[in-house]
Structures are given as structure tokens and as C-alpha cells.
Write an enzyme that holds these catalytic residues in place. Structure first.
Site, PDB file in Angstrom:
ATOM      1  N   GLY A  48      30.224  94.027  29.126  1.00 42.88           N
ATOM      2  CA  GLY A  48      30.647  93.279  28.531  1.00 42.88           C
ATOM      3  C   GLY A  48      31.020  92.094  29.161  1.00 42.88           C
ATOM      4  O   GLY A  48      29.949  90.961  28.042  1.00 42.88           O
ATOM      5  N   CYS A  49      31.403  91.410  30.273  1.00 44.80           N
ATOM      6  CA  CYS A  49      31.006  90.480  30.472  1.00 44.80           C
ATOM      7  C   CYS A  49      29.704  89.742  30.557  1.00 44.80           C
ATOM      8  O   CYS A  49      29.445  88.613  30.782  1.00 44.80           O
ATOM      9  CB  CYS A  49      32.408  90.533  31.458  1.00 44.80           C
ATOM     10  SG  CYS A  49      34.287  90.465  31.143  1.00 44.80           S
ATOM     11  N   THR A  50      29.224  90.402  31.347  1.00 41.15           N
ATOM     12  CA  THR A  50      27.570  90.156  31.943  1.00 41.15           C
ATOM     13  C   THR A  50      27.194  89.775  30.678  1.00 41.15           C
ATOM     14  O   THR A  50      26.091  88.322  30.858  1.00 41.15           O
ATOM     15  CB  THR A  50      26.771  91.789  32.664  1.00 41.15           C
ATOM     16  OG1 THR A  50      28.052  91.696  33.707  1.00 41.15           O
ATOM     17  CG2 THR A  50      25.244  91.302  32.531  1.00 41.15           C
ATOM     18  N   ALA A  53      28.301  86.307  29.730  1.00 43.95           N
ATOM     19  CA  ALA A  53      27.612  85.219  29.693  1.00 43.95           C
ATOM     20  C   ALA A  53      26.224  85.031  29.948  1.00 43.95           C
ATOM     21  O   ALA A  53      26.330  83.597  30.134  1.00 43.95           O
ATOM     22  CB  ALA A  53      28.027  85.204  32.074  1.00 43.95           C
TER      23      ALA A  53
END
Length: 157
Positions: A48-50, A53
Site C-alpha cells: 500500500g505504501c509503495t 508513494a
């Protein structure tokens, strides 16, 4: 657990000075006179964070063109942030807050629901700070996927 205090539109953005992926200190004050998106995410190199970003990376030209800089903040150490930045070719600063003091000051660390359980952790949050250092947009519990497109619609970029 006590509820986390949250920032609201019009509040003064809490000051911070944090190391970036290369260990250089970046402060909110460095962006005085400019608008800046400050977003908080749980962990570098997770799916999710990838996605989030990379969405910011892919929208950076339009955001910068509209006078907005972007800063990502997580509790990860600078070395992990550097690996994340390099692997995903991120072109905006990623800041390290392992003590979570900035996360807490912005209301981005505290109780949240994860898989039906109440846990304490990073609350995925995004803010727009105006040229005078005040909160213009405060969004908590945002979704990793589709969030940047929604934010761009919300701020007309």
C-alpha cells in the site's frame, strides 16, 4: 487508549526537523512561503505504501507545477527510506520519524482499526500546508490506492 488529537483546517502546522533518506535534516520551515503536501504512511516498501508513494511520484510534475511540494514521513530509518526511494525512483523527500514525535504531533499515530481489531500505529494521513504554515487540508485514514487522485480533485490540481 486515549483518542488521538487531530489537526483541523486553520490550525498551525506543527514544526518538525527530521532526517531524510540521506541523513540530511529537512524542516517544515524550509518550505515557508510555499504550499507543501505532508503525508504520513506506515512503512516503506509495503504494497500500500509503495502504491501511494508511486502515485505521488507520478503526479509530482503536476503538483509542483501548481506550487505544491511533497514530503512523505514514516517511522522507518533513513537507510530503509533510501532503499525504498531508489527501488521506486521516488523524487521527493522521505523523512524518518522513528520516535514518532512528528507523527503524534500531527495526529498520525494512535488508535486505528486493522483487520477488525483496535491497534496503535501509524494512521495514513495527508495534509496540505499553506504558504503561511497553516493546515489547508487535513485527511485522516486515507486509502493508499486512489488517494492521490482524490486529493488532486479536492485541491483542483
Amino acid at each position: 487508549m486515549a483518542p488521538t488529537a487531530r489537526l483541523e483546517v486553520g490550525d498551525v502546522a506543527p514544526a518538525f526537523s527530521l532526517p531524510d533518506a540521506d541523513g540530511n535534516t529537512v524542516s517544515l520551515a524550509d518550505f515557508a512561503g510555499r504550499k507543501v503536501i505532508v503525508y504520513f504512511y506506515p512503512a516503506a516498501s509495503t504494497p500500500g505504501c509503495t502504491k501511494q508513494a508511486c502515485d505521488f511520484r507520478d503526479s509530482l510534475a503536476e503538483l509542483n507545477g501548481a506550487g505544491l511540494d511533497v514530503l512523505g514521513i514514516s517511522p522507518d530509518k533513513p537507510q530503509k527510506l533510501a532503499a525504498f526511494r531508489d527501488a521506486e525512483e521516488l523524487t521527493f523527500p522521505l523523512l524518518s520519524d522513528p520516535e514518532r514525535s512528528t507523527l503524534e504531533a500531527w495526529g498520525a499515530f494512535g488508535e486505528k482499526t486493522m483487520y477488525g481489531k483496535t491497534v496503535k500505529g501509524v494512521i495514513r494521513s495527508t495534509f496540505v500546508v499553506d504558504e503561511q504554515g497553516k493546515i489547508e487540508v487535513a485527511q485522516y485514514n486515507v486509502k493508499a490506492t486512489g488517494h492521490v487522485a482524490k486529493l488532486r480533485r479536492d485541491i483542483s490540481v
